[in-house]
Design an enzyme around this catalytic site. Structure first.
Site, PDB file in Angstrom:
ATOM      1  N   GLU A  97     106.187  13.655 -50.838  1.00 18.62           N
ATOM      2  CA  GLU A  97     105.344  14.057 -51.974  1.00 18.62           C
ATOM      3  C   GLU A  97     103.868  13.840 -51.671  1.00 18.62           C
ATOM      4  O   GLU A  97     103.014  14.468 -52.292  1.00 18.62           O
ATOM      5  CB  GLU A  97     105.714  13.257 -53.229  1.00 18.62           C
ATOM      6  CG  GLU A  97     107.057  13.615 -53.811  1.00 18.62           C
ATOM      7  CD  GLU A  97     107.343  12.833 -55.074  1.00 18.62           C
ATOM      8  OE1 GLU A  97     107.450  13.463 -56.145  1.00 18.62           O
ATOM      9  OE2 GLU A  97     107.442  11.585 -54.983  1.00 18.62           O
ATOM     10  N   TYR A 128      86.877  23.063 -75.431  1.00 21.30           N
ATOM     11  CA  TYR A 128      88.146  22.958 -74.720  1.00 21.30           C
ATOM     12  C   TYR A 128      88.073  23.525 -73.312  1.00 21.30           C
ATOM     13  O   TYR A 128      88.809  23.093 -72.444  1.00 21.30           O
ATOM     14  CB  TYR A 128      89.316  23.559 -75.505  1.00 21.30           C
ATOM     15  CG  TYR A 128      89.047  24.889 -76.168  1.00 21.30           C
ATOM     16  CD1 TYR A 128      89.121  26.061 -75.462  1.00 21.30           C
ATOM     17  CD2 TYR A 128      88.736  24.952 -77.521  1.00 21.30           C
ATOM     18  CE1 TYR A 128      88.882  27.278 -76.064  1.00 21.30           C
ATOM     19  CE2 TYR A 128      88.502  26.150 -78.147  1.00 21.30           C
ATOM     20  CZ  TYR A 128      88.571  27.323 -77.403  1.00 21.30           C
ATOM     21  OH  TYR A 128      88.328  28.515 -78.001  1.00 21.30           O
ATOM     22  N   GLU A 164     102.381   8.487 -65.070  1.00 23.25           N
ATOM     23  CA  GLU A 164     101.912   7.534 -66.080  1.00 23.25           C
ATOM     24  C   GLU A 164     100.449   7.154 -65.818  1.00 23.25           C
ATOM     25  O   GLU A 164      99.635   7.113 -66.747  1.00 23.25           O
ATOM     26  CB  GLU A 164     102.782   6.272 -66.057  1.00 23.25           C
ATOM     27  CG  GLU A 164     104.198   6.470 -66.568  1.00 23.25           C
ATOM     28  CD  GLU A 164     105.194   6.949 -65.519  1.00 23.25           C
ATOM     29  OE1 GLU A 164     106.404   6.858 -65.792  1.00 23.25           O
ATOM     30  OE2 GLU A 164     104.790   7.424 -64.432  1.00 23.25           O
ATOM     31  N   LYS A 197     106.030  17.128 -65.152  1.00 20.43           N
ATOM     32  CA  LYS A 197     106.229  17.382 -63.718  1.00 20.43           C
ATOM     33  C   LYS A 197     107.543  18.155 -63.578  1.00 20.43           C
ATOM     34  O   LYS A 197     108.602  17.585 -63.336  1.00 20.43           O
ATOM     35  CB  LYS A 197     106.271  16.057 -62.959  1.00 20.43           C
ATOM     36  CG  LYS A 197     106.244  16.188 -61.456  1.00 20.43           C
ATOM     37  CD  LYS A 197     106.182  14.801 -60.811  1.00 20.43           C
ATOM     38  CE  LYS A 197     106.208  14.895 -59.303  1.00 20.43           C
ATOM     39  NZ  LYS A 197     106.283  13.555 -58.685  1.00 20.43           N
TER      40      LYS A 197
END
Length: 123
Positions: free
Chosen positions: A21, A53, A73, A98
Site C-alpha cells: 500500500e 466549498y 482515522e 476507502k
C-alpha cells in the site's frame, strides 16, 4: 446552525499499513458536513460571507495528496483540523471511505465529528 455539505469528494492517496500500500495510490472518498450561519451570505448573495466549498475541496485535496498516513482515522483527524482552523468552522463531520480495502466488502470508512454546534450571535 446551518449546514454546508461536500459529498463524494474523490482523491487518490498514499495510504495504508501494508508494504504494497505504501507503493501505490488508492482512491478515497470524503463526505464533509460543516456547521455555519449562511444567513449573511444569503442576504447579500456574497461568497465571501459563507463557506467556499470549492476552496475547501481544494485544500482537502492538497492535504491528502501531500500526506502519507497509514490510517484513514489519522487522515480524518487531519482533514477535520484543516477545516476547523483554516476555514473557521465551529463543527465538522468528516467521513473518509476507502472502497475495496477489504475483500468482499464494497467499502470501509470512518466518520468523526469535531467541535461544537453553537448558534453563536445572530448576524
Amino acid at each position: 446552525m446551518d449546514r454546508v455539505f461536500i459529498e463524494g469528494l474523490k482523491v487518490d492517496a498514499l495510504i495504508g499499513v501494508y508494504d504494497w500500500e505504501r507503493e501505490i495510490l488508492q482512491p478515497l472518498e470524503f463526505d464533509i458536513e460543516m456547521a455555519t450561519n449562511i444567513q449573511p451570505a444569503a442576504a447579500g448573495d456574497n461568497l465571501e460571507l459563507t463557506l467556499d466549498y470549492f476552496a475547501i475541496s481544494q485544500a482537502i485535496t492538497e492535504l491528502v495528496k501531500g500526506s502519507s498516513f497509514k490510517l484513514i482515522e489519522s487522515l480524518a483527524e487531519a482533514v477535520s483540523e484543516l477545516i476547523r482552523h483554516q476555514f473557521h468552522v465551529c463543527w465538522v463531520q468528516v467521513k473518509v471511505s476507502k472502497p475495496g480495502a477489504v475483500p468482499n466488502a464494497r467499502n470501509v470508512a470512518v466518520q468523526i465529528q469535531r467541535g461544537t454546534l453553537s448558534q453563536g450571535p445572530q448576524q
